[in-house]
Design an enzyme around this catalytic site. Structure first.
Site, PDB file in Angstrom:
ATOM      1  N   HIS A 120      18.627  36.275  32.483  1.00  0.00           N
ATOM      2  CA  HIS A 120      19.395  36.428  31.493  1.00  0.00           C
ATOM      3  C   HIS A 120      21.041  35.774  31.740  1.00  0.00           C
ATOM      4  CE1 HIS A 120      22.105  38.751  28.581  1.00  0.00           C
ATOM      5  NE2 HIS A 120      20.716  39.006  27.971  1.00  0.00           N
ATOM      6  N   ASP A 197      19.187  42.565  39.252  1.00  0.00           N
ATOM      7  CA  ASP A 197      19.452  42.935  37.795  1.00  0.00           C
ATOM      8  C   ASP A 197      18.321  43.732  37.321  1.00  0.00           C
ATOM      9  OD1 ASP A 197      19.475  43.120  34.804  1.00  0.00           O
ATOM     10  OD2 ASP A 197      19.747  40.979  34.645  1.00  0.00           O
ATOM     11  N   GLN A 200      15.783  45.383  32.818  1.00  0.00           N
ATOM     12  CA  GLN A 200      14.315  45.724  32.267  1.00  0.00           C
ATOM     13  C   GLN A 200      13.638  46.433  33.375  1.00  0.00           C
ATOM     14  OE1 GLN A 200      13.450  44.723  29.391  1.00  0.00           O
ATOM     15  NE2 GLN A 200      15.476  43.851  29.193  1.00  0.00           N
ATOM     16  N   LYS A 223      19.049  50.998  27.258  1.00  0.00           N
ATOM     17  CA  LYS A 223      17.494  50.437  27.274  1.00  0.00           C
ATOM     18  C   LYS A 223      16.652  51.465  27.765  1.00  0.00           C
ATOM     19  CE  LYS A 223      19.219  45.447  27.900  1.00  0.00           C
ATOM     20  NZ  LYS A 223      18.784  44.795  26.882  1.00  0.00           N
ATOM     21  N   CYS A 370      19.073  35.114  25.265  1.00  0.00           N
ATOM     22  CA  CYS A 370      20.022  35.023  26.246  1.00  0.00           C
ATOM     23  C   CYS A 370      19.378  34.361  27.426  1.00  0.00           C
ATOM     24  CB  CYS A 370      20.629  36.235  26.294  1.00  0.00           C
ATOM     25  SG  CYS A 370      21.601  36.928  25.129  1.00  0.00           S
TER      26      CYS A 370
END
Length: 412
Positions: A120, A197, A200, A223, A370
Site C-alpha cells: 500500500h 504492515d 489486512q 478494518k 492505493c
C-alpha cells in the site's frame, strides 16, 4: 456461531441500497461496526467526555481509564510483552509514518532500506521520503511466481548495511499472506529491524508479535469492527526507547523550561496532544468480537467454504482474470489466501463495473487500491476488488455472482 447469527450484531447489514439488499463486499477498505462498538462510542461521548491524563475530576478519570483499558486490550490482542509497547495512532498510515520519521532519524547516508513492491502507498511513500531525507538506499523486494514475497529473494537483497525491512502481512490487493516469520528471521540475521504492515493481516490472522519477533507491527481499528481515527503501533520497548519523539507538544513531555525539554516515558512520548480518546474507548469491544470471530471454528469453516465458492465462481466467468490466485499449481495454498479478490474482465472497465454493481446493491472497490506499483507489476491501471468478512454469507456470494454476470452482460 453461524454467519447469520454474527450479522445480527451489525445493524447496517439490514439496510437496502437502491431498493436492493446491501451486499457489503468492501471490507478490506473498512469493516462495518457492531452495535456494541457504536454503543461504547456513544457512551464515551455522552457520559465520559473529558480530556485524558490531565485532570483530577471524575470525568477525566473515567475517560483516562477507558483509554488505558483500550491499550490493555490491544496488548492482549497482539500478545505484546509490555503495555508501553502499544502506541495509539490515527491508523496504520500514521503508525508507519511515526516509525519512518522517528526511527528514520537514527539512520544515516548509505544505510539500506528494503520495501516490498506489493505495498500500500502508506508502506512505500514514507520510506521513499526517508531515503531522500537521510540519503539512504532503497531496495525493493519483488513478488515471486506465487505472488508472495520470497525469503530467498530477501536473502539476496540483504547486506550488512540493511537497517530496516518493511512489508505487509498480507496484500490489500491480492490477499496473499506472506511468510512473515521467515522474512523477519532473515532480516534479523543481518541486524535489520522489521516493520510489518498488519492492516489486512490483523483482520484475518491471529497475531502474536512475540512469536513473530517483529520489531514493529501496525493495524487500523476501522478494518476490524472498530472506529475510524484509531490505530495501533506495536514496537519493541528497547527500540522505542531509543527513538526521538515524532510529534512534540502537550502530554509527551517530562519537564519544560524555556531552554530545555525532557520527554515523558513510553508510551506517552509518542502520544502528543489530545488523543482520539472517544473512539479509542470503543476499541476493546471491537477487538473482543474480532478475537471471538477468529477463534470460532464453526464460523470460519463456513467462511472458508464461502471463500472457496467465490474464488471458483469468479474463475468460471469468461474473460475474468484474478490477480493473486490460490490452490492451483504454482500458487500459494488456499490457507494463505485471504477472501480478497481483485480482478479485471476483458472488454469491461473496472469503474463502469463498480458503478453498475452499486445500482444492484453491491459495495465493491475499483481503482488502484492505493497500490500503483503493484498495478504496474500486473500491467493494469486498475482492478475491481471484492473483500469479505465472516458476516458475509455464501448466499450473498451467490447473489454477487449473479449481479456480476448481469453487469458484465450489460457492459459488453
Amino acid at each position: 456461531m453461524k454467519a447469520e447469527e454474527l450479522r445480527k450484531y451489525f445493524p447496517i447489514l439490514e439496510r437496502e441500497v437502491y431498493g436492493k439488499p446491501l451486499l457489503y463486499f468492501d471490507n478490506a477498505a473498512t469493516s462495518q461496526r457492531p452495535q456494541a462498538v457504536v454503543d461504547m462510542m456513544n457512551e464515551a461521548n455522552l457520559l465520559h467526555n473529558a480530556n485524558i491524563h490531565r485532570a483530577v475530576h471524575t470525568l477525566s478519570a473515567e475517560a483516562t481509564a477507558a483509554y488505558e483499558n483500550a491499550r490493555d486490550a490491544a496488548k492482549a490482542f497482539l500478545n505484546a510483552g509490555h503495555r508501553e509497547e502499544i502506541i495509539f495512532t490515527a491508523g496504520t498510515t500514521s503508525a508507519i509514518n511515526l516509525v519512518a520519521y522517528s526511527y528514520g532519524m537514527l539512520l544515516k547516508a548509505g544505510d539500506e532500506i528494503i520495501v516490498g513492491e506489493a505495498e500500500h502507498h502508506s508502506n512505500l511513500v514514507p520510506w521513499q521520503q526517508l531515503a531522500k531525507r537521510q540519503g539512504c538506499v532503497l531496495k525493493f523486494l519483488r513478488l515471486g511466481s506465487d505472488n508472495a514475497y520470497s525469503p530467498e529473494s530477501l536473502k539476496e537483497l540483504l547486506s550488512e548495511r540493511t537497517k530496516l525491512v518493511a512489508f505487509n502481512h498480507a496484500s490489500n490487493v491480492i490477499g496473499i499472506i506472506n511468510p512473515v516469520k521467515e522474512l523477519i528471521d532473515l532480516a534479523h540475521s543481518k541486524g535489520a529491524v522489521v516493520l510489518v504492515d498488519g492492516a489486512q493481516g490483523a483482520v484475518h490472522c491471529k497475531v502474536d508479535v512475540q512469536a513473530l519477533d517483529c520489531d514493529f507491527y501496525a493495524f487500523s481499528a476501522h478494518k476490524l469492527f472498530g472506529p475510524t481515527g484509531v490505530g495501533v503501533l506495536y514496537g519493541k520497548r528497547e527500540i522505542l526507547e531509543q527513538m526521538p519523539p515524532f510529534l512534540c507538544g502537550g502530554e509527551m513531555v517530562g519537564t519544560v523550561t524555556l531552554e530545555k525539554t525532557t520527554f515523558a516515558p513510553l508510551p506517552m512520548k509518542f502520544e502528543a496532544g489530545t488523543q482520539n480518546f472517544i473512539n479509542a474507548a470503543a476499541l476493546p469491544p471491537a477487538l473482543d468480537i474480532m478475537s471471538k470471530v477468529l477463534d470460532d471454528k464453526e464460523l470460519n469453516a463456513e467462511f472458508e467454504a464461502t471463500k472457496e465458492y467465490l474464488l471458483a465462481a469468479l474463475k468460471g466467468i469468461d474473460g475474468l482474470h484474478i490477480y493473486g490466485d490460490a490452490g492451483v499449481e504454482g500458487a500459494v495454498g488456499l490457507d494463505r489466501k485471504l477472501p480478497v479478490f481483485s480482478f479485471c474482465i476483458d472488454g469491461v472497465h473496472h469503474e463502469d463495473l463498480a458503478i453498475l454493481l452499486d445500482k444492484m446493491g453491491v459495495a465493491s472497490r475499483s481503482g488502484q487500491m492505493c497500490a500503483e506499483p503493484l498495478m504496474s507489476h500486473f500491467g493494469q491501471t486498475g482492478m475491481l476488488r471484492v473483500s469479505l468478512l465472516q458476516y458475509n454469507t455464501i448466499q450473498e456470494a451467490q447473489s454477487f455472482i449473479k449481479c456480476l454476470e448481469r453487469a458484465v452482460s450489460m457492459l459488453k
